[in-house]
Design a protein around this motif. Structure first.
Motif, short mmCIF file in Angstrom:
data_model
loop_
_atom_site.label_atom_id
_atom_site.label_comp_id
_atom_site.label_asym_id
_atom_site.label_seq_id
_atom_site.Cartn_x
_atom_site.Cartn_y
_atom_site.Cartn_z
N GLU A 131 0.82 -1.35 0.02
CA GLU A 131 -0.09 -0.02 0.04
C GLU A 131 1.01 1.34 -0.03
O GLU A 131 1.95 1.12 0.47
N GLY B 41 0.63 6.03 -0.67
CA GLY B 41 -0.60 7.06 -1.10
C GLY B 41 -1.21 7.75 0.23
O GLY B 41 -0.75 7.40 1.37
N LYS C 116 -4.00 7.83 1.30
CA LYS C 116 -5.13 7.37 1.90
C LYS C 116 -4.29 6.27 3.05
O LYS C 116 -4.94 6.09 4.11
N ASN D 116 -13.02 -5.68 0.19
CA ASN D 116 -14.51 -5.43 0.35
C ASN D 116 -14.96 -6.84 1.13
O ASN D 116 -15.95 -6.56 2.08
N PHE E 250 -12.78 2.23 2.31
CA PHE E 250 -12.41 2.73 0.84
C PHE E 250 -12.46 1.30 0.01
O PHE E 250 -11.61 0.61 0.11
N TYR E 251 -13.24 1.34 -0.99
CA TYR E 251 -13.07 0.14 -2.13
C TYR E 251 -13.46 0.50 -3.38
O TYR E 251 -14.50 1.59 -3.49
N ASN E 252 -12.76 0.18 -4.39
CA ASN E 252 -13.26 0.53 -5.72
C ASN E 252 -13.14 1.84 -5.95
O ASN E 252 -14.33 2.42 -6.53
N ASN E 253 -12.50 2.69 -5.40
CA ASN E 253 -12.01 4.12 -5.56
C ASN E 253 -13.35 4.88 -4.92
O ASN E 253 -13.70 6.18 -5.56
N GLY E 254 -14.05 4.44 -3.95
CA GLY E 254 -15.13 5.10 -3.37
C GLY E 254 -14.87 4.75 -1.97
O GLY E 254 -14.75 3.81 -1.61
N TRP E 255 -15.77 5.59 -1.15
CA TRP E 255 -16.04 5.06 0.27
C TRP E 255 -17.49 4.68 0.44
O TRP E 255 -18.32 5.23 -0.18
#
Length: 877
Positions: free
Chosen positions: A503, A505, A507, A542, A612-617
């Protein structure tokens, strides 16, 4: 025979002593015993850690006192502390009772509820009782109870002074290490110190002032059968003295939360199975009891409707009290003579009305359905009137002031031992660390700098960049009380997971490495959760997050009533006890996800747990929802008066609330950057909303406007934030001679010479007191606006020999157009007092605005948050 008789008598005496009851009332003792047994069964997952201590050789008194504490402890204490902690509290409380002349004279019920309890409010806990007892015992042992209470407060000032901090309440020893705290921390610390030497004490609170956007906490002590008040870490010459005396006379509610099932003779604001919240407003202000009757559309009484008594403060109608209705649909509140907005709700239906307390005895509210087309409302809201201050004995005041000066010097001597920039730079150079960052965090850590040094040294070779990132995500209070071992748990175990998941970045820093979720006590839990939840981990984040959510639903038993001090249970505590309230459960979910390398947070506005998953919260719900994820619309905030010098600020001039379960819950926009500019649309969940704006006058009155609106899916609503205006014409309060002589920078000059604009601001400040400190911070926040105005601001320090130190402490923060003056004989000061009708010493700080004719067009005494903006409004006119 004599030998055997002596042994028999000794045995008999010892047996009788061992059988002394801590709770002599048999019925109350039976109630505690039953409650303890329930708690013991419910806390089965921590039975050994908590209750194993009961198998020790305890006296009857100790056993009963322990059972009392266990029976009524909030969940956070049962989850995060062990039995030995409770036993230490009991033994030192009993030790204090026997060590001082007043100990055995205190009635049992007072001792049980106001000396024995280890918890004051929502602070983190520590061994302060034992530490404080050993430090204070010789200092107070030969004093009367009243003298001892006053002396303890002087000792408290030697350790701690006022400075604003965040909402997490430090443990008393951490506050001492830091040397400062907000009023809630000062009062928690002071109550703990008083109880440590057997003095009954409690924290009292006004949840919100009526005349000013803030709240305050102070201390009450029980002396010879009566409760008296004092300012925490603000010692005065006698009891029932403090800068907040006059504001408290204008309060709408003052309350105290009492540990355990307390037979309180005063009015009960709220009562649970573990605590009693009592209304003590009658100790401070003129009051009236108002009744509220709630009916349904058919006119029938509604039982168990929730009635919120809302006081305008921080641009919302804050519920200073929430009470249920009885079978007749009735409830009541004893309150001050101001204005409230009373809101009743049940099962999604509601009714509300603004009331002036003086003009009503019984308010009738009818519950109904929400009407989104409701017209806008304008409310004029008034606090209780300001009264003539109580007289002050100036001789006693001056003697006390000299002692306070010495106590400030004692505390300053301690803070001088904190690490300085030279030592910080040397440490950084020796360990290859960035000098500026090292000094930044060591400076913020105050008395905790040794722990931060240890943490940085541990990670200087391999992880220094991430070590600084973790410190940057921590709150300033974390830097002041976190242990190096805890910081290392968060850093090293997170980096181990990072390598595993590759990981990186922003986030990763803000939503994985970040050890701070909300306002919970920071403890180590990363390794614990990585080991405990490794079977739930999946390559798909997820699936992992959903596994964690399902585990929580299955294993954590929910309880919304027993964590009554509103202190979040730590994530490790939730995991251990397997019991939680909703807030602690949500924090726990975020903590577990972060430990497993999944970015997670509490959504900033509504505090819903997310990952956060698949570019969204994605929101996480622990109860069934009508839809899997929320729908959104947008709101654009528009300044309705862009030419004003006052920029509308959230929680100062306006708020919005979302309609949920029959009430509007204020959306937390405090840290939302877009609201500082009004340029970008704000994303909000669809639903019904309410916009409240308010403009507060110098006397505390507020002119408010309420707008109801809907946020619809994909649509944009424009919310106009326009403050209602008032008092456009200046009102002359008095007149002074502008030729009066004053000394500015060593030169004797007429007051008239200081006018650079049409008005001049003059303030008399008392540096050691909280109201002055609040005002100085406000003026600093508005520095650019005062400098843009360009007029003169003159300060006089109430004790001129403290002027240079005051200038040194505040030179960087205050506007550049601040000057300092003195005057022989105080002719200007006496003239202004006379014109304003101030007979005795003013309540400081005292601010006035005078125009070139000598007209006094504004005055403000004492504690009034918003004084800086009031001054700007006047000089703007």
């Amino acid at each position: 025979m004599k030998k055997y008789l002596a042994l028999f008598l000794l045995f008999s005496f010892s047996f009788a002593f061992a059988q002394n009851h801590f709770i002599t009332d048999a019925s109350y003792r039976a109630k505690v015993e039953k409650k303890f047994e329930q708690r013991e069964k419910a806390s089965v997952n921590r039975r050994t850690q908590l209750f194993g201590v009961m198998n020790k050789n305890l006296s009857t008194e100790e056993k009963e006192a322990m059972k009392f504490l266990f029976a009524y402890a909030p969940l956070c204490d049962l989850a995060d502390y062990d039995g030995n902690f409770f036993l230490t509290q009991v033994r030192y409380a009993l030790k204090a009772r026997d060590a001082f002349s007043w100990g055995r004279k205190i009635p049992e019920v007072i001792f049980r509820h106001f000396v024995l309890p280890y918890r004051v409010n929502n602070e983190n806990l520590d061994t302060a009782r034992a530490v404080f007892f050993n430090e204070l015992k010789d200092r107070v042992k030969n004093l009367s109870l009243k003298e001892a209470a006053l002396e303890v407060n002087h000792w408290c000032l030697e350790k701690v002074t006022y400075r604003g901090t965040d909402i997490r309440t430090s443990a008393p020893l951490a506050t001492v290490k830091t040397s400062f705290g907000r009023c809630g921390e000062e009062s928690t610390f002071t109550v703990t110190a008083l109880r440590s030497v057997g003095i009954p004490a409690r924290q009292v609170y006004t949840p919100r002032w009526a005349h000013s956007d803030d709240n305050h906490a102070w201390v009450e002590v029980w002396v010879d059968g009566k409760w008296y008040y004092m300012g925490a870490c603000e010692p005065e010459a006698d009891l029932n003295m403090g800068w907040f005396t006059e504001p408290a006379r204008r309060a709408m509610l003052v309350h105290t939360k009492v540990f355990g099932d307390y037979p309180e003779p005063a009015e009960i604001v709220n009562k649970g199975n573990e605590y009693t919240e009592s209304n003590v407003i009658g100790n401070y202000a003129d009051t009236k009891k108002i009744f509220v009757k709630v009916t349904n559309g058919a006119g029938k009484p509604v039982e168990n409707a929730k009635v919120d008594f809302g006081l305008y403060n921080y641009a919302e109608f804050y519920p200073i009290a929430s009470k249920p209705t009885d079978k007749k649909g009735m409830t009541y509140l004893t309150t001050g003579y101001g204005t409230l907005v009373v809101w009743a709700s049940k099962n999604g239906e509601f009714g509300f009305k603004k009331i002036a307390i003086a003009g009503i005895d019984t308010l009738k509210l009818t519950l109904g359905n929400f009407n989104p087309k409701q017209e806008n409302l304008t409310y004029d809201l008034y606090p209780p009137v300001e009264k003539t201050p109580y007289p002050v004995n100036n001789a006693d005041r001056e003697r006390n002031a000299e002692r306070v000066k010495k106590e400030n010097a004692i505390r300053q001597k301690y803070t001088d031992t904190f690490i300085d920039s030279t030592a910080a730079f040397k440490f950084a150079a020796e360990n290859g660390l960035d000098k500026k960052l090292t000094w930044k965090y060591l400076h913020l850590s105050t008395g905790n700098y040794a722990e931060i040094i240890s943490f940085l040294k541990d990670n200087a070779k391999e992880n220094k960049d991430y070590a600084f990132e973790l410190l940057g995500q921590s709150s300033e209070k974390d830097l002041r009380d976190a242990k190096a071992s805890i910081l290392n748990d968060h850093l090293l175990n997170t980096l181990a997971m990072k390598k595993k998941k590759n990981e990186s970045g922003e986030k990763f820093i803000s939503d994985v490495l970040n050890p701070r979720v909300k306002n919970e006590n920071m403890l180590a839990y990363r390794k614990l959760f990585q080991d405990g939840f490794k079977k739930l981990a999946d390559a798909d984040d997820n699936k992992t997050a959903r596994n964690v959510r399902n585990w929580i639903v299955k294993n954590i038993k929910m309880n919304e009533t027993e964590n009554y001090y509103n202190l979040p249970i730590t994530p490790a505590g939730v995991y251990s006890l397997k019991r939680s309230n909703a807030e602690s459960r949500d924090i726990f979910f975020v903590a577990v996800c972060r430990s497993l390398g999944i970015p997670a947070r509490l959504e900033p506005k509504l505090k819903v747990p997310q990952y956060f998953y698949n570019n969204g919260w994605l929101n996480v719900y622990f109860e069934k929802q009508s839809q899997a994820q929320p729908e959104y619309g947008y709101v654009i905030f528009k300044n309705g008066d862009p030419d004003s010098k006052i920029d509308p600020k959230y929680y100062t001039h306006f708020t919005i609330g979302k309609f949920e379960d029959g009430v509007y819950k204020t959306v937390d926009f405090e840290t939302e950057p877009v609201l500082s500019s009004f340029k970008e649309p704000v994303k909000l969940e669809t639903g019904h909303y309410r916009l409240i704006t308010g403009n507060r006058r110098s006397d505390g009155a507020v002119f408010s406007n309420i707008t109801f609106f809907d946020v619809k899916k994909g649509e944009t609503y424009t919310a106009v934030v326009k403050l209602r205006q008032y008092d456009k014409a200046e009102k002359v309060l008095g007149r002074v001679d502008v030729n009066a002589g004053i000394e500015v920078d060593g030169k004797n000059l007429p007051l008239q010479s200081q006018f650079k604009k049409d008005n001049i601001i003059i303030g008399w400040v008392e540096p050691s007191k909280e109201p002055t400190r609040h005002t100085i911070v406000e003026l600093g926040d508005l520095r650019a606006k005062f400098e843009d105005w360009g007029g003169s601001i003159l300060f006089a320090v109430t004790r001129p020999n403290e002027t240079e130190q005051f200038k040194k402490d505040n030179s960087e923060g205050l506007p550049k157009n601040v000057s300092y003056f003195k005057e022989k004989g105080n002719s200007l000061f006496r003239s202004i007092k006379g014109q304003l009708g101030i007979k005795d010493e003013p309540v400081y700080p005292l601010f006035v605005v005078i125009n070139k004719r000598g007209d006094i067009v504004f005055s403000s005494q004492g504690y009034k948050i918003g004084t800086g903006e009031q001054l700007l409004r006047i000089i703007e006119k």
